[in-house]
Write an enzyme that holds these catalytic residues in place. Structure first.
Site, PDB file in Angstrom:
ATOM      1  N   GLY A  98     -59.868   8.175 -54.676  1.00 37.45           N
ATOM      2  CA  GLY A  98     -58.443   8.391 -54.539  1.00 37.45           C
ATOM      3  C   GLY A  98     -57.662   7.733 -55.651  1.00 37.45           C
ATOM      4  O   GLY A  98     -58.227   7.115 -56.567  1.00 37.45           O
TER       5      GLY A  98
ATOM      6  N   TYR B 179     -54.366  29.851 -49.451  1.00 41.64           N
ATOM      7  CA  TYR B 179     -53.572  29.079 -50.411  1.00 41.64           C
ATOM      8  C   TYR B 179     -53.418  29.890 -51.693  1.00 41.64           C
ATOM      9  O   TYR B 179     -54.393  30.411 -52.236  1.00 41.64           O
ATOM     10  CB  TYR B 179     -54.294  27.766 -50.692  1.00 41.64           C
TER      11      TYR B 179
ATOM     12  N   THR C 224     -59.263  18.619 -53.429  1.00 40.58           N
ATOM     13  CA  THR C 224     -60.422  18.767 -52.540  1.00 40.58           C
ATOM     14  C   THR C 224     -60.397  17.763 -51.396  1.00 40.58           C
ATOM     15  O   THR C 224     -61.055  17.962 -50.382  1.00 40.58           O
ATOM     16  CB  THR C 224     -61.728  18.645 -53.329  1.00 40.58           C
ATOM     17  N   ASP C 225     -59.633  16.673 -51.539  1.00 43.54           N
ATOM     18  CA  ASP C 225     -59.470  15.765 -50.400  1.00 43.54           C
ATOM     19  C   ASP C 225     -58.709  16.464 -49.281  1.00 43.54           C
ATOM     20  O   ASP C 225     -59.042  16.304 -48.095  1.00 43.54           O
ATOM     21  CB  ASP C 225     -58.772  14.474 -50.829  1.00 43.54           C
ATOM     22  N   ARG C 226     -57.720  17.258 -49.644  1.00 43.24           N
ATOM     23  CA  ARG C 226     -56.973  18.024 -48.645  1.00 43.24           C
ATOM     24  C   ARG C 226     -57.876  19.077 -47.995  1.00 43.24           C
ATOM     25  O   ARG C 226     -57.845  19.279 -46.773  1.00 43.24           O
ATOM     26  CB  ARG C 226     -55.766  18.691 -49.285  1.00 43.24           C
TER      27      ARG C 226
ATOM     28  N   THR D 121     -31.464  -7.671 -48.151  1.00 45.89           N
ATOM     29  CA  THR D 121     -31.935  -6.576 -49.000  1.00 45.89           C
ATOM     30  C   THR D 121     -33.397  -6.262 -48.733  1.00 45.89           C
ATOM     31  O   THR D 121     -33.792  -5.098 -48.636  1.00 45.89           O
ATOM     32  CB  THR D 121     -31.725  -6.933 -50.485  1.00 45.89           C
TER      33      THR D 121
END
Length: 269
Positions: A11, A99, A107-109, A191
């Site tokens: 990743g 798609y 390819t991870d998806r 903040t």
């Protein structure tokens, strides 16, 4: 045929691995490897030395960092004597790919969608087929959509908490980089607190809204699967989660690679 597999999930921020034996995910972890080392096979080999148990293991790679593929393959081959197969969009799939730009589909998806469909969507003797949404909360938030007629439709890609934080710190001259902790109250009284609220609660709200919009486009009620390093941020936010499935990408990559290897052997035989 070897039944032991090592799958590497390369990743943007980490390299995860999973060891499968006879189809079962036995062990997982992360490699001690910096992004700056991705181009060096020797660094890969050093990181893999305690992960590759024997010369009989097969290896596969699912990657969103193309420049890391060849060095990782070289390291695996040097350690095992066998090649490591990189998952591509071409080849056996458990669904029809609708798609429009498959050459750009990560390819991870694809792996996450395949695991979600095979284990939770596809028809069984006990249950009819059902649409699935695979929600992967990590560096990016991705949601994959597989319709109940075994069609992968696509999904969404959005920033995860780390990217939201980095964008604000880079784009805002007076905004500091903060720890990604969920504040107890949504109204920021400093903040740092305000940034934490905007990033963490905003990420959760974004995920909830995207899931609802995608769900509304489907003809049935989908099963919703949750995975990824930031999944804990969404477990109490999404109104419905059918299953939290750790390592969905590793599981899907393994299933795709094994089936494609068997397909290749059948064609060559």
């Amino acid at each position: 045929m070897a039944t032991s597999w090592l799958i590497l999930d390369i990743g943007n921020s980490a390299v995860k691995w999973g060891q499968f034996a006879n189809g079962v995910l036995r062990d997982t972890g992360r490699l001690e490897l910096d992004r700056s080392d991705f181009a060096h096979p020797a660094a890969w080999q050093a990181a893999l030395k305690d992960v590759l148990p024997d010369a009989g293991v097969r290896a596969g790679i699912v990657s969103v960092v193309p420049d890391a593929n060849a060095p990782a393959q070289a390291a695996v081959t040097a350690s095992t004597g066998a090649p490591a197969r990189v998952l591509q969009t071409e080849g056996w799939l458990p669904f029809t790919l609708a798609y429009k730009t498959p050459q750009t589909l990560g390819t991870d998806r694809l792996a996450a969608a395949a695991a979600a469909w095979l284990d939770y969507g596809m028809a069984t003797e006990a249950n009819p087929a059902r649409s699935v949404l695979a929600v992967d909360a990590g560096t990016a938030l991705t949601i994959e959509v597989v319709r109940h007629d075994a069609t992968y439709l696509g999904g969404v890609i959005a920033p995860g908490p780390r990217l939201l934080r980095d964008a604000l710190a880079t784009g805002g001259a007076q905004l500091p980089a903060i720890d990604l902790n969920v504040p107890a109250h949504p109204t920021g009284t400093s903040t740092e607190h305000a940034l934490q609220s905007g990033i963490m609660h905003g990420f959760a709200g974004m995920a909830e809204g995207l899931v609802a919009r995608l769900e509304a486009t489907l003809p049935d009620t989908p099963r919703i699967l949750l995975t990824g390093g930031a999944a804990s941020l969404l477990q109490d936010t999404l109104p419905r989660i059918d299953a939290h499935v750790p390592h969905l990408v590793l599981r899907g990559a393994y299933r795709l690679l094994v089936n494609r290897m068997e397909e290749d052997l059948a064609q060559s035989g």
